[in-house]
Scaffold this active site. Structure first.
Site, mmCIF file in Angstrom:
data_model
loop_
_atom_site.group_PDB
_atom_site.id
_atom_site.type_symbol
_atom_site.label_atom_id
_atom_site.label_comp_id
_atom_site.label_asym_id
_atom_site.label_seq_id
_atom_site.Cartn_x
_atom_site.Cartn_y
_atom_site.Cartn_z
ATOM 1 N N LEU A 21 0.808 -1.209 0.000
ATOM 2 C CA LEU A 21 0.000 0.000 0.000
ATOM 3 C C LEU A 21 0.851 1.272 0.000
ATOM 4 C CD1 LEU A 21 -2.725 -1.088 2.582
ATOM 5 C CD2 LEU A 21 -2.726 -1.350 0.096
ATOM 6 N N HIS A 22 0.265 2.315 -0.594
ATOM 7 C CA HIS A 22 0.877 3.650 -0.603
ATOM 8 C C HIS A 22 -0.246 4.673 -0.459
ATOM 9 C CE1 HIS A 22 -0.624 3.733 -4.681
ATOM 10 N NE2 HIS A 22 0.129 2.709 -5.017
ATOM 11 N N GLU A 23 0.112 5.942 -0.511
ATOM 12 C CA GLU A 23 -0.872 7.008 -0.286
ATOM 13 C C GLU A 23 -2.040 6.958 -1.273
ATOM 14 O OE1 GLU A 23 -1.823 9.553 1.786
ATOM 15 O OE2 GLU A 23 -0.453 8.605 3.197
ATOM 16 N N HIS A 70 -3.527 4.222 -2.447
ATOM 17 C CA HIS A 70 -4.485 3.278 -1.852
ATOM 18 C C HIS A 70 -5.168 3.912 -0.643
ATOM 19 C CE1 HIS A 70 -1.396 0.296 -3.528
ATOM 20 N NE2 HIS A 70 -2.505 -0.075 -4.129
ATOM 21 N N ASP A 83 -5.904 3.829 -12.726
ATOM 22 C CA ASP A 83 -6.182 2.748 -13.680
ATOM 23 C C ASP A 83 -7.494 3.079 -14.394
ATOM 24 O OD1 ASP A 83 -4.161 0.353 -12.862
ATOM 25 O OD2 ASP A 83 -4.760 1.483 -11.101
ATOM 26 N N GLN A 93 -9.406 0.409 -16.220
ATOM 27 C CA GLN A 93 -10.002 -0.532 -15.261
ATOM 28 C C GLN A 93 -11.329 0.011 -14.723
ATOM 29 O OE1 GLN A 93 -7.699 -2.920 -12.241
ATOM 30 N NE2 GLN A 93 -8.302 -1.238 -10.926
ATOM 31 N N VAL A 115 -3.279 10.003 -7.002
ATOM 32 C CA VAL A 115 -2.374 10.631 -6.019
ATOM 33 C C VAL A 115 -0.954 10.563 -6.589
ATOM 34 C CG1 VAL A 115 -1.444 10.518 -3.680
ATOM 35 C CG2 VAL A 115 -3.857 9.954 -4.100
ATOM 36 N N SER A 131 2.648 0.785 -6.608
ATOM 37 C CA SER A 131 3.410 -0.226 -5.861
ATOM 38 C C SER A 131 4.678 -0.587 -6.622
ATOM 39 C CB SER A 131 2.568 -1.490 -5.650
ATOM 40 O OG SER A 131 1.362 -1.165 -4.998
#
Ligand code: AMP
Length: 284
Positions: A33-35, A37, A153, A156, A179, A189
């Site tokens: 995870l990152h900001e 997410h 995405d 998506q 972000v 990621s």
């Protein structure tokens, strides 16, 4: 926060929470995870009573030569991050839990046509089948009121909205803005794979989108001219290799020649061995 690994257990927990009158927000992820997410989780927490996050590196959406084996994984770190933004349940199943009969010869899959043919679908055959199949399964397991996806995405998001519409799935799909790092790089990621030089070279994606928006602001409406300018800029970066640059109708994802309506400008570029994507929507 609870960490649940089993489908039946998750269904039980969610059934009880729903009976008690809670709304359920759902954020599907592949973890690390990152900001980006976390922004989905924060929005979900603001809008729903309960937030469920899935962490599952879905083998079905990776091609045979792609990075499934080396995709970064760290459940302990992810759980702490999810908990820090108020997530209620992390669903982290093993592959066998999601695909008890193996994933390579599944008898039932979900396929969205047309929208999956261009952009990432063209260079990643089978990718979106893997995404729509697993998201469908996750929707059936979690039965969320609202599911949150990143505009990072963009294709998506379009594909999942189409699937939800076409199959009358009882979920609202919300898209959350991209972000970025302060220098413009979209969080991913996969950014952990970048060396120091590659990290610098990766800025070429957001720079090329900036160039496109400058040209549009100056009145340029020819998609070929904008694509050529982006191509030239990226080609000057020795570590970058273009996979695609697409200028498509923001809703139908159809190719656009003369830009009149809102368009999605999306690109995929390999920086060294790492394939990165980025996009922007020009609203007109
Ligand atoms: P992933 O773990 O890469 O499958 O991503 C899980 C969700 O987070 C997807 O809906 C992504 O679109 C979203 N996401 C990934 N990166 C970003 C970002 N930089 N900004 C916003 N959303 C993101």
């Amino acid at each position: 926060m609870r960490i649940v690994n089993k489908v039946d257990q998750l269904k039980d927990v969610i059934r009880q929470l729903k009976l008690a009158g809670n709304t359920v927000g759902f954020v599907p992820t592949m973890g690390y995870l990152h900001e980006g997410h976390l922004s989905l989780m924060r929005q979900a927490k603001q809008e729903q009573d309960i937030v469920v996050v899935s962490i599952f590196v879905n083998p079905l959406q990776f091609g045979p030569t792609e990075d499934f084996a080396v995709y970064p994984r760290d459940l302990a770190r992810d759980s702490a991050m999810a908990e820090s933004v108020g997530v209620d349940i992390v669903f982290a199943p093993e592959i066998e839990e999601m695909y008890p009969n193996g994933h390579s010869n599944l008898l039932t899959v979900v396929d969205v046509s047309e929208l999956t043919e261009g952009l990432c679908g063209a260079s990643r055959p089978g990718h979106f089948r893997g995404v729509t199949t697993v998201v469908n399964k996750l929707f059936n397991i979690v039965e969320p009121d609202v599911a949150y996806f990143g505009q990072k995405d963009a294709q998506q998001v379009a594909v999942i909205k189409q699937m939800v519409n076409d199959l009358n799935i009882n979920v609202k799909v919300v898209a959350v803005p991209i972000v970025r790092e302060s220098d413009g790089l979209a969080l991913s990621s996969r950014n952990v794979f970048l060396s120091k030089d590659e990290r610098q070279a990766a800025l070429i994606l957001s720079k090329s989108l900036k160039l496109a928006s400058t040209l549009l602001a100056e009145g340029e409406r020819n998609a070929d001219i904008i694509r050529s300018a982006m191509t030239k800029l990226i080609s000057d970066e020795p570590l970058a290799k273009i996979d695609y640059i697409a200028i498509n109708d923001a809703v139908t994802l159809a190719d656009v020649i003369n830009i009149e309506k809102p368009v999605l400008i999306a690109l995929a570029v390999k920086i060294g061995k790492t394939r990165l994507i980025d996009n922007m929507v020009w609203e007109g």
